[in-house]
Every structure is written in structure tokens, then in C-alpha cells.
Design a protein around this motif. Structure first.
Motif, PDB file in Angstrom:
ATOM      1  N   ILE A  33       0.825  -1.199   0.000  1.00 35.88           N
ATOM      2  CA  ILE A  33       0.000   0.000   0.000  1.00 35.88           C
ATOM      3  C   ILE A  33       0.864   1.256   0.000  1.00 35.88           C
ATOM      4  CG2 ILE A  33      -1.980  -1.135   1.078  1.00 35.88           C
ATOM      5  CD1 ILE A  33      -1.240   0.199   3.700  1.00 35.88           C
ATOM      6  N   LEU A  36       1.860   1.865  -3.503  1.00 36.36           N
ATOM      7  CA  LEU A  36       0.706   2.409  -4.220  1.00 36.36           C
ATOM      8  C   LEU A  36       0.509   3.888  -3.929  1.00 36.36           C
ATOM      9  CD1 LEU A  36      -1.762   2.135  -6.005  1.00 36.36           C
ATOM     10  CD2 LEU A  36      -3.017   1.153  -4.069  1.00 36.36           C
ATOM     11  N   LEU A  42      -0.966   6.569  -9.103  1.00 35.36           N
ATOM     12  CA  LEU A  42      -1.976   7.159  -8.227  1.00 35.36           C
ATOM     13  C   LEU A  42      -1.935   8.681  -8.296  1.00 35.36           C
ATOM     14  CD1 LEU A  42      -4.223   6.864  -6.170  1.00 35.36           C
ATOM     15  CD2 LEU A  42      -2.495   6.763  -4.358  1.00 35.36           C
ATOM     16  N   TYR A 106     -12.554   7.033  -4.580  1.00 32.70           N
ATOM     17  CA  TYR A 106     -12.706   5.580  -4.723  1.00 32.70           C
ATOM     18  C   TYR A 106     -13.864   5.253  -5.669  1.00 32.70           C
ATOM     19  CZ  TYR A 106     -13.304   0.718  -3.039  1.00 32.70           C
ATOM     20  OH  TYR A 106     -13.409  -0.649  -2.927  1.00 32.70           O
ATOM     21  N   TYR A 109     -12.903   6.188  -9.319  1.00 31.37           N
ATOM     22  CA  TYR A 109     -12.038   5.184  -9.934  1.00 31.37           C
ATOM     23  C   TYR A 109     -12.851   3.979 -10.401  1.00 31.37           C
ATOM     24  CZ  TYR A 109      -8.348   1.662 -10.436  1.00 31.37           C
ATOM     25  OH  TYR A 109      -7.523   0.671 -10.916  1.00 31.37           O
ATOM     26  N   ASN A 138      -5.976  -6.262  -6.655  1.00 33.35           N
ATOM     27  CA  ASN A 138      -7.300  -5.888  -6.163  1.00 33.35           C
ATOM     28  C   ASN A 138      -7.332  -5.846  -4.636  1.00 33.35           C
ATOM     29  OD1 ASN A 138      -9.884  -5.808  -8.184  1.00 33.35           O
ATOM     30  ND2 ASN A 138      -8.161  -6.884  -9.107  1.00 33.35           N
ATOM     31  N   VAL A 141      -5.548  -2.640  -3.406  1.00 34.02           N
ATOM     32  CA  VAL A 141      -6.335  -1.408  -3.541  1.00 34.02           C
ATOM     33  C   VAL A 141      -7.398  -1.327  -2.449  1.00 34.02           C
ATOM     34  CG1 VAL A 141      -7.948  -0.137  -5.020  1.00 34.02           C
ATOM     35  CG2 VAL A 141      -5.911  -1.198  -6.019  1.00 34.02           C
ATOM     36  N   TYR A 145      -7.716   1.467   0.673  1.00 37.10           N
ATOM     37  CA  TYR A 145      -8.956   2.222   0.885  1.00 37.10           C
ATOM     38  C   TYR A 145      -9.489   2.009   2.305  1.00 37.10           C
ATOM     39  CZ  TYR A 145     -14.026   2.809   0.919  1.00 37.10           C
ATOM     40  OH  TYR A 145     -15.311   3.127   1.276  1.00 37.10           O
ATOM     41  N   GLY A 166      -9.709  -3.028  -7.659  1.00 37.74           N
ATOM     42  CA  GLY A 166      -8.563  -2.671  -8.492  1.00 37.74           C
ATOM     43  C   GLY A 166      -8.864  -2.706  -9.972  1.00 37.74           C
TER      44      GLY A 166
END
Length: 572
Positions: A33, A36, A42, A106, A109, A138, A141, A145, A166
């Protein structure tokens, strides 16, 4: 092709205009994470999100005090501060405001069609594990979140929903050498889809929801105008009936490209390597100056190489999946006509009755005539008299006459159906496998799997062939007494348009099929004559069913016609 607002990194492409995003795992696979949250991917997407928020925010809002209006750097710095529990995380913005924006980011996306890609050569580990690799992303992501969300709200969630956080789909790509004639070298580096994983139910939204016009011939091979590259094009190798088709499409048409998986059999890599296709489609490429219609698609017969080449231009109108499907079927039908097969615009079902009999029925007619509705009504009124109904083809098939034998084959392994036409039983039974197109709009569609390719292309006997008559006010079904009247009715292709295309009111289409027969009427007519000769010589039931859909759409009248159809089938 690319809009100014698009994000175009080697590892991540996002086009807000088409709500399409492509992740390239070969270029960068994120493993934590923190990778990411520190990634350029991102950062780039956050900028797209904030740009859109600014467009929606009243001018009176202060960019210094409104979290949705800060710079991407400030936005990401705040997220990192929350993640690492820094004491100054909430100096400028309250947790509730940050949380609301994170929820919006979120959701934004997830409005994109997010397609992950991996290109392989001989790496069997990647080939067998590509779904696991995608699932890891996935999970990453959704973990990021949830971590941010729970820190901001101050407690763990009480309910967890395992959504596709994801990616919406993952495709395994291969570079394959096929028997490429001179003039097709521009396709050499474009990768083929060899395996495909979807996460249904998929809800896709396109800028167009209706098809217009017909496809016409062009005098110039569309390959002469093709400038696509391996970065922005993919190829879905399909078996359309028994035709081998290489369907090339621009990445902004991934909604249509992925939906092909529920409609046409994906050809195996061994069926592609060193093989010349019967059909080539270039979807999202410009036509040539000599074409009179630059808004619709064209086809070209490359006689020297015996390849039918289709071209569909890049514009908002052609985002409707009907353009992808119908151009594929047009190319296939032209190929069938050249081989003396008769393209049939209709639906074919094999019905097994409780008394042990089986009957194969073909419902014939142009879009909106009532083919699918008649099948649904037949199921509804049959009660326990029908054990099962197998769909051989849902929209397009072909009749083949070999000597004294006449048989039918299908083209599609799936169905592209209006949601309004589906019974609740069929709709709910297939919900978890469906690809839904603009489900909240008029003419909403779903693409669902229907049968296997070997069953679709098997040689099927024909017991009944009925024209779907949606314009007359009669009820029931009617058998034609003489061949000439029957053939004239089928060839005239009358119907009352229902708004699934740009036509309105009464219309006629040669043989109810604007996807091949209309373009090649002279070549199609002798095949029609021969097929009707055989049908009447064999005593096959040739008639029409009155669907009423062009008048009052009365379910009662359609059900009454279906009851009469059921009685006739049981008596055949």
C-alpha cells in the motif's frame, strides 16, 4: 485519438472521456500500500479526479480550505499523513471532509472500466497464475482504501463488501505470428488476447446507446489508413460461426472489446499462430477520403488474399456495442454468402417437450420484430409441457444446403439482448455472468453466455421457420400455403421499427438482414431460392407468428400467439 485530459504513463492509461483505464503489470506491479500511495500512477489519477472536482465546484469555494480543490501534492501528502498517524494530519482539514473526498475518489475510480494487462511469451507461471496476480492487486487497492477509511472514521467497519476494487478485468496478451499477407504489416506488433478474466456482473457505460445506418463497401482496403500501435491497440481472435476473425480495436473501445468474450468464442493461440483469418476488423481507425460516409463503418473484400476487412471510425456514436457486434456479423455473413450459405437474421431454439419430442424452431426478422419476445412468451405459456429450450443462436445464423440436405448453424456463443425483453427468471439466472450496457437508459442491453461453440456450429435440423410479424393485428401463427408468398414475405423484410436503431415507423429490409444480404442482394437471391425450394420439398413448416410489438405490445396477444405456436409444435 487521445483527449488532452488523458493520463498516459507506460504502466497506466486513463481516459476520462471514455471512462477507460488500462493497467500494465509488465511495466509496474505494485506490491504494497505504501508503493501504491507513492506511485506516479496514483498521483496521475488523483490529478484527473481533482480536475473533475474543480469543474463541478462552485467558483465561490476556497481552494485553500476545500480538500477537493487542493493540488495533487497536498492531497497525497494528507493521505500519507493519515496513513502514518502523523499528529499534523488534520491541521488543515477535518477527518470527515477528507473521508468524504476519499469516498468520492474511490467511487470515481470504480466508474472506469479498469483493465489489467500482462504480456507473456513462454512464461507458463504467469500464464497459469495471471488471475492470482491480478487478485493481489485488487486486494491491495481495497486494503489501502479500508486502512485510510477506518483511520479517518476512528473505528473498524461493521460491514465489508468485496467489490472489484482494483480491476474490472484482466487480460493475458501474446505476440503471435500469423500468415500475414503483404499490406497487413501494420498489425504485426499488436498483441492478441489469449486469456481473459472478467469480474461480472459488469456495468459499462458508453456515450452512445443506439446504432444508425448500415455498413457500406469501400473501394480501398482500410489497412492503407491504419496507424495503430502495440501501445494503444489489442486483438480479440474470435471464431464467428466457423469463420476465423481477428478483431483489432483501440483501447478506448475496451468496453466493446471485452464484451466480445460473452458473445464470440475466443480462438486459441494455436488457432491463430501461422493462420490467415477469414475476417479482419479495425475498430477505431479512420476511413479513406473516397468514402461518402465517414461516421459509420465500411467493409472491403481483399480478393487477392480472400479476406473481408471491416473498418469502424473512432467517434462517440460507435461506442455502442451494436457497432462492434454487427460489423463482425456483417463480415461473417459476406463470407457466408461467398460460400453459398444463407445468412439468417433470427433466433434458433431446440425445444425438448415433456412427451419426449424435440423440435427446432427458427424465429426470423429484423431488430425489434419480436424474435426474443416470442421465445420468452413460449416459455411462459408452456407450463410443464416444455422440459428445456436450448439456444442455438440468438441473433444470427446460417442455412446450408448440401445436396438434398439442409441444416442450420449459429454464429454467437452468447446473446446481446434488450433488458426489457428478458423475463425476470432469465435475467436473474444470468445476472452474475452478464455484461450490462447502460442499464439505466432506454434500449439497455446485456450480453450473456448462451451455449458452447461446438453446439452452436453443429449441423442442426430445421423443423419450423417462422417470420416475426410485428405489424399486422392478427393473433396466432399462420402457415404459408405456397412457396412464392412465403418467399416474398421473408425477402420483403417488413417490420415496424421500435427504436433500437435510428429507424421509425414501417420499414422494409431485403431478407430482414442489413448485415450482408442487403449489401449483396444479387448474390443472396439465388441462395434464398434454393433454400425455399428445399424447405417446401421437405414439407418443413414455414410461416409467421404475430407478435404485436409494433402496435400495442400487448403481452396477452403475444401469449395467445405463443399458445397457438405451442399447439402446432406439439402436433408437428
Amino acid at each position: 485519438m487521445q483527449t488532452p485530459e488523458s493520463l498516459n504513463l507506460p504502466s497506466f492509461y486513463a481516459n476520462p472521456d471514455r471512462s477507460v483505464a488500462v493497467l500494465n503489470y509488465n511495466e509496474h506491479f505494485i506490491t504494497s500500500i505504501f508503493d501504491l500511495v507513492n506511485s506516479p500512477e496514483l498521483a496521475g489519477f488523483v490529478k484527473l479526479f481533482l480536475d473533475e472536482q474543480r469543474d463541478r465546484t462552485p467558483d465561490a469555494a476556497d481552494p485553500k480550505t476545500t480538500f477537493d480543490l487542493v493540488t495533487p501534492d497536498v492531497y497525497l501528502a494528507t493521505i500519507k499523513a493519515v496513513l502514518t498517524d502523523r499528529v499534523d494530519a488534520f491541521d488543515r482539514f477535518k477527518p470527515a471532509e477528507i473521508l468524504a473526498s476519499i469516498e468520492d475518489l474511490y467511487s470515481y475510480y470504480r466508474t472506469y472500466l479498469r483493465v489489467a494487462t500482462m504480456t507473456v511469451t513462454q512464461n507458463d507461471v504467469v500464464t497459469s497464475e495471471f488471475m492470482t496476480i491480478d487478485q493481489r492487486f485488487n486486494d491491495l487497492v481495497i486494503r489501502l482504501y479500508r486502512t485510510i477509511e477506518e483511520k479517518l472514521q476512528g473505528h473498524p467497519n461493521h460491514v465489508y463488501r468485496q467489490v472489484s476494487a482494483g480491476s474490472s478485468a484482466c487480460v493475458l496478451l501474446r505476440r503471435l505470428a500469423w500468415n500475414m499477407p503483404a499490406g497487413y504489416e501494420g498489425l504485426k506488433d499488436i498483441r492478441f488476447i489469449s486469456r481473459l478474466m472478467l469480474r461480472p456482473p459488469m456495468m459499462l457505460h458508453t456515450k452512445s446507446n443506439k446504432r444508425k445506418g448500415t455498413f457500406t463497401a469501400t473501394k480501398v482496403n482500410p489497412m492503407k489508413n491504419f496507424t495503430g500501435t502495440e501501445d494503444d491497440w489489442f486483438c480479440y481472435p474470435a471464431k464467428i460461426g466457423e469463420s476465423l476473425a481477428y478483431l483489432y480495436f483501440h483501447r478506448d473501445y475496451l468496453a466493446s472489446g471485452l464484451a466480445l468474450a460473452n458473445l464470440f468464442q475466443l480462438a486459441d493461440s494455436t488457432e491463430v499462430a501461422a493462420h490467415k483469418p477469414d475476417l479482419v476488423l479495425l475498430f477505431g481507425t479512420p476511413g479513406v477520403e473516397s468514402d461518402t460516409d465517414h461516421e459509420n463503418g465500411h467493409y472491403f473484400y481483399d480478393a487477392a488474399n480472400d479476406i473481408y476487412v471491416g473498418q469502424v471510425p473512432y467517434n462517440d456514436q460507435t461506442t455502442y456495442f451494436g457497432y462492434m457486434k454487427k460489423m463482425c456479423l456483417t463480415l461473417h455473413n459476406l463470407h457466408m454468402i461467398a460460400q453459398k450459405h444463407l445468412p439468417i437474421h433470427g433466433s434458433m431454439v431446440k425445444i425438448t417437450f415433456a412427451n419426449g419430442q424435440t423440435k427446432t424452431v427458427v424465429f426470423f426478422g429484423d431488430s425489434g420484430a419480436g424474435k426474443s419476445e416470442s421465445i420468452e412468451a413460449l416459455q411462459e405459456v408452456a407450463d410443464d409441457q416444455i422440459v428445456s429450450m436450448e439456444t442455438i443462436f440468438d441473433d444470427m445464423g446460417s442455412f446450408t444446403l448440401k445436396g438434398q440436405d439442409l441444416y442450420a448453424q449459429g454464429t454467437e456463443t452468447g446473446a446481446f439482448v434488450r433488458l426489457d425483453d428478458l423475463s425476470s427468471e432469465v435475467a436473474f439466472n444470468n445476472m452474475d455472468r452478464g455484461i450490462y450496457m447502460n442499464p439505466e437508459q432506454k434500449n439497455a442491453r446485456v450480453i450473456i453466455p448462451a451455449n458452447t461453440w461446438p453446439r452452436v456450429v453443429a449441423h442442426h435440423h430445421i423443423d419450423m421457420w417462422v417470420y416475426a410479424n410485428n405489424y399486422d393485428d392478427a393473433v396466432g401463427i399462420h402457415r404459408f400455403d405456397d412457396q412464392q408468398t412465403a418467399e416474398e414475405t421473408f425477402v420483403a423484410g417488413k417490420r415496424k421499427a421500435l427504436g433500437t436503431t435510428d429507424e421509425v415507423g414501417m420499414s422494409t429490409t431485403f431478407f430482414a438482414n442489413p448485415f450482408g444480404p442487403v449489401q449483396e442482394q444479387a448474390a443472396t437471391q439465388p441462395i434464398i431460392d434454393a433454400v425455399f425450394d428445399r424447405l417446401f420439398a421437405d414439407g418443413v413448416y414455414v410461416g409467421e407468428i404475430y407478435t404485436h410489438l409494433g402496435n400495442n405490445k400487448s403481452q396477452d396477444k403475444l401469449n395467445e400467439s405463443a399458445r397457438e405456436l405451442l399447439a402446432v409444435l406439439l402436433d408437428l
